[in-house]
Design a protein around this motif. Structure first.
Motif, mmCIF file in Angstrom:
data_model
loop_
_atom_site.group_PDB
_atom_site.id
_atom_site.type_symbol
_atom_site.label_atom_id
_atom_site.label_comp_id
_atom_site.label_asym_id
_atom_site.label_seq_id
_atom_site.Cartn_x
_atom_site.Cartn_y
_atom_site.Cartn_z
ATOM 1 N N ILE A 4 2.755 -8.653 46.989
ATOM 2 C CA ILE A 4 1.540 -9.088 46.606
ATOM 3 C C ILE A 4 0.675 -8.110 46.946
ATOM 4 C CG2 ILE A 4 -0.101 -10.715 47.751
ATOM 5 C CD1 ILE A 4 2.244 -12.602 48.103
ATOM 6 N N VAL A 5 0.623 -7.099 47.950
ATOM 7 C CA VAL A 5 -0.129 -6.129 48.310
ATOM 8 C C VAL A 5 -0.213 -5.278 47.223
ATOM 9 C CG1 VAL A 5 -0.458 -4.111 49.666
ATOM 10 C CG2 VAL A 5 -0.022 -6.442 50.906
ATOM 11 N N ALA A 6 1.026 -4.765 46.717
ATOM 12 C CA ALA A 6 0.883 -3.791 45.345
ATOM 13 C C ALA A 6 0.335 -4.349 44.103
ATOM 14 C CB ALA A 6 2.387 -3.687 44.828
ATOM 15 N N LEU A 7 0.573 -5.866 43.965
ATOM 16 C CA LEU A 7 -0.197 -6.391 42.700
ATOM 17 C C LEU A 7 -1.618 -6.463 42.853
ATOM 18 C CD1 LEU A 7 2.157 -9.548 41.971
ATOM 19 C CD2 LEU A 7 1.767 -7.476 40.554
ATOM 20 N N ILE A 8 -2.191 -6.764 44.066
ATOM 21 C CA ILE A 8 -3.699 -6.853 44.437
ATOM 22 C C ILE A 8 -4.109 -5.428 44.385
ATOM 23 C CG2 ILE A 8 -5.110 -7.142 46.339
ATOM 24 C CD1 ILE A 8 -3.603 -9.542 47.306
ATOM 25 N N SER A 9 -3.445 -4.341 44.827
ATOM 26 C CA SER A 9 -3.960 -3.071 44.702
ATOM 27 C C SER A 9 -4.087 -2.498 43.281
ATOM 28 C CB SER A 9 -3.058 -2.091 45.469
ATOM 29 O OG SER A 9 -1.662 -1.822 44.684
ATOM 30 N N LYS A 10 -2.968 -2.909 42.353
ATOM 31 C CA LYS A 10 -2.797 -2.652 41.110
ATOM 32 C C LYS A 10 -3.876 -3.296 40.285
ATOM 33 C CE LYS A 10 0.646 -1.535 37.832
ATOM 34 N NZ LYS A 10 2.216 -1.222 38.101
ATOM 35 N N THR A 11 -4.160 -4.593 40.581
ATOM 36 C CA THR A 11 -5.460 -5.283 39.923
ATOM 37 C C THR A 11 -6.861 -4.815 40.099
ATOM 38 O OG1 THR A 11 -4.018 -7.437 39.972
ATOM 39 C CG2 THR A 11 -6.395 -7.522 39.543
ATOM 40 N N PHE A 12 -7.223 -4.493 41.605
ATOM 41 C CA PHE A 12 -8.673 -4.162 41.843
ATOM 42 C C PHE A 12 -8.844 -2.645 41.942
ATOM 43 C CE2 PHE A 12 -8.174 -8.251 44.178
ATOM 44 C CZ PHE A 12 -9.299 -8.822 43.251
ATOM 45 N N PHE A 13 -7.875 -1.607 41.986
ATOM 46 C CA PHE A 13 -8.165 -0.324 41.979
ATOM 47 C C PHE A 13 -7.846 0.374 40.707
ATOM 48 C CE2 PHE A 13 -7.365 -1.572 46.564
ATOM 49 C CZ PHE A 13 -8.499 -1.445 46.909
ATOM 50 N N SER A 14 -8.483 1.063 40.141
ATOM 51 C CA SER A 14 -7.983 1.661 38.984
ATOM 52 C C SER A 14 -7.133 2.943 39.018
ATOM 53 C CB SER A 14 -9.743 2.178 38.419
ATOM 54 O OG SER A 14 -10.184 3.137 38.933
ATOM 55 N N ASP A 15 -6.744 3.138 37.863
ATOM 56 C CA ASP A 15 -5.841 4.521 38.000
ATOM 57 C C ASP A 15 -6.585 5.773 37.319
ATOM 58 O OD1 ASP A 15 -3.718 3.200 38.747
ATOM 59 O OD2 ASP A 15 -2.952 2.387 36.790
ATOM 60 N N THR A 16 -7.793 5.924 37.308
ATOM 61 C CA THR A 16 -8.205 6.975 37.016
ATOM 62 C C THR A 16 -8.296 7.917 38.028
ATOM 63 O OG1 THR A 16 -10.467 6.179 37.768
ATOM 64 C CG2 THR A 16 -10.049 5.635 35.213
ATOM 65 N N LYS A 17 -8.038 9.272 37.488
ATOM 66 C CA LYS A 17 -8.160 10.386 38.344
ATOM 67 C C LYS A 17 -9.455 11.198 38.392
ATOM 68 C CE LYS A 17 -3.571 9.985 38.996
ATOM 69 N NZ LYS A 17 -3.142 9.538 40.184
ATOM 70 N N GLU A 18 -10.438 10.762 37.515
ATOM 71 C CA GLU A 18 -11.783 11.318 37.513
ATOM 72 C C GLU A 18 -12.419 11.105 38.645
ATOM 73 O OE1 GLU A 18 -15.478 10.764 34.474
ATOM 74 O OE2 GLU A 18 -13.541 10.820 33.759
ATOM 75 N N VAL A 19 -12.983 12.077 39.398
ATOM 76 C CA VAL A 19 -13.720 11.868 40.511
ATOM 77 C C VAL A 19 -15.174 12.448 40.258
ATOM 78 C CG1 VAL A 19 -14.223 12.345 43.002
ATOM 79 C CG2 VAL A 19 -11.989 12.324 42.047
ATOM 80 N N LYS A 20 -16.212 11.606 40.375
ATOM 81 C CA LYS A 20 -17.512 11.964 39.995
ATOM 82 C C LYS A 20 -18.234 12.522 41.330
ATOM 83 C CE LYS A 20 -17.988 8.953 36.288
ATOM 84 N NZ LYS A 20 -18.952 7.863 35.752
ATOM 85 N N LEU A 21 -18.824 13.744 41.322
ATOM 86 C CA LEU A 21 -19.414 14.001 42.503
ATOM 87 C C LEU A 21 -20.956 13.576 42.510
ATOM 88 C CD1 LEU A 21 -17.940 17.880 42.492
ATOM 89 C CD2 LEU A 21 -17.259 15.879 43.758
ATOM 90 N N GLN A 22 -21.528 13.280 43.614
ATOM 91 C CA GLN A 22 -22.917 13.013 43.658
ATOM 92 C C GLN A 22 -23.503 13.809 44.776
ATOM 93 O OE1 GLN A 22 -23.092 8.660 44.082
ATOM 94 N NE2 GLN A 22 -22.191 8.284 42.265
ATOM 95 N N ARG A 23 -24.813 14.036 44.516
ATOM 96 C CA ARG A 23 -25.429 14.754 45.441
ATOM 97 C C ARG A 23 -26.222 13.852 46.693
ATOM 98 N NH1 ARG A 23 -27.405 20.554 43.898
ATOM 99 N NH2 ARG A 23 -26.098 20.710 42.078
ATOM 100 N N VAL A 24 -26.055 14.089 47.683
ATOM 101 C CA VAL A 24 -26.503 13.166 48.891
ATOM 102 C C VAL A 24 -27.940 13.786 49.092
ATOM 103 C CG1 VAL A 24 -26.355 12.491 51.399
ATOM 104 C CG2 VAL A 24 -24.448 12.916 49.786
ATOM 105 N N LYS A 25 -28.755 13.103 48.979
ATOM 106 C CA LYS A 25 -30.380 13.172 49.171
ATOM 107 C C LYS A 25 -30.625 13.439 50.837
ATOM 108 C CE LYS A 25 -31.930 11.631 45.006
ATOM 109 N NZ LYS A 25 -32.936 10.566 44.475
ATOM 110 N N LYS A 26 -31.223 14.291 51.312
ATOM 111 C CA LYS A 26 -31.504 14.520 52.807
ATOM 112 C C LYS A 26 -33.047 13.726 53.069
ATOM 113 C CE LYS A 26 -28.711 17.993 53.824
ATOM 114 N NZ LYS A 26 -28.447 19.547 54.394
#
Length: 65
Positions: A43-65
């Motif tokens: 059940i945990v594996a099915l939920i994680s497969k459903t809700f979390f994507s398999d994309t390896k792309e990470v988008k970097l965002q700048r943090v405003k100070k």
């Protein structure tokens, strides 16, 4: 965890058939507990497969100070 979904499904089916088919032997309680553990992990594996994507792309965002 997402890669083990098929393994957990097979182990859940096998332990379910062994544990609840009416067989009696000394380790039947252990098989039934293993069935519950594998079912929960499935059940945990099915939920994680459903809700979390398999994309390896990470988008970097700048943090405003």
């Amino acid at each position: 965890m997402k890669n083990y979904t098929l393994h957990f499904l097979i182990m859940t089916i096998v332990t379910g058939l062994l544990g609840f088919a009416g067989l009696t032997f000394y380790g039947i309680e252990v098989v039934r507990v293993l069935f519950l553990i594998f079912a929960d992990l499935l059940i945990v594996a099915l939920i994680s497969k459903t809700f979390f994507s398999d994309t390896k792309e990470v988008k970097l965002q700048r943090v405003k100070k």
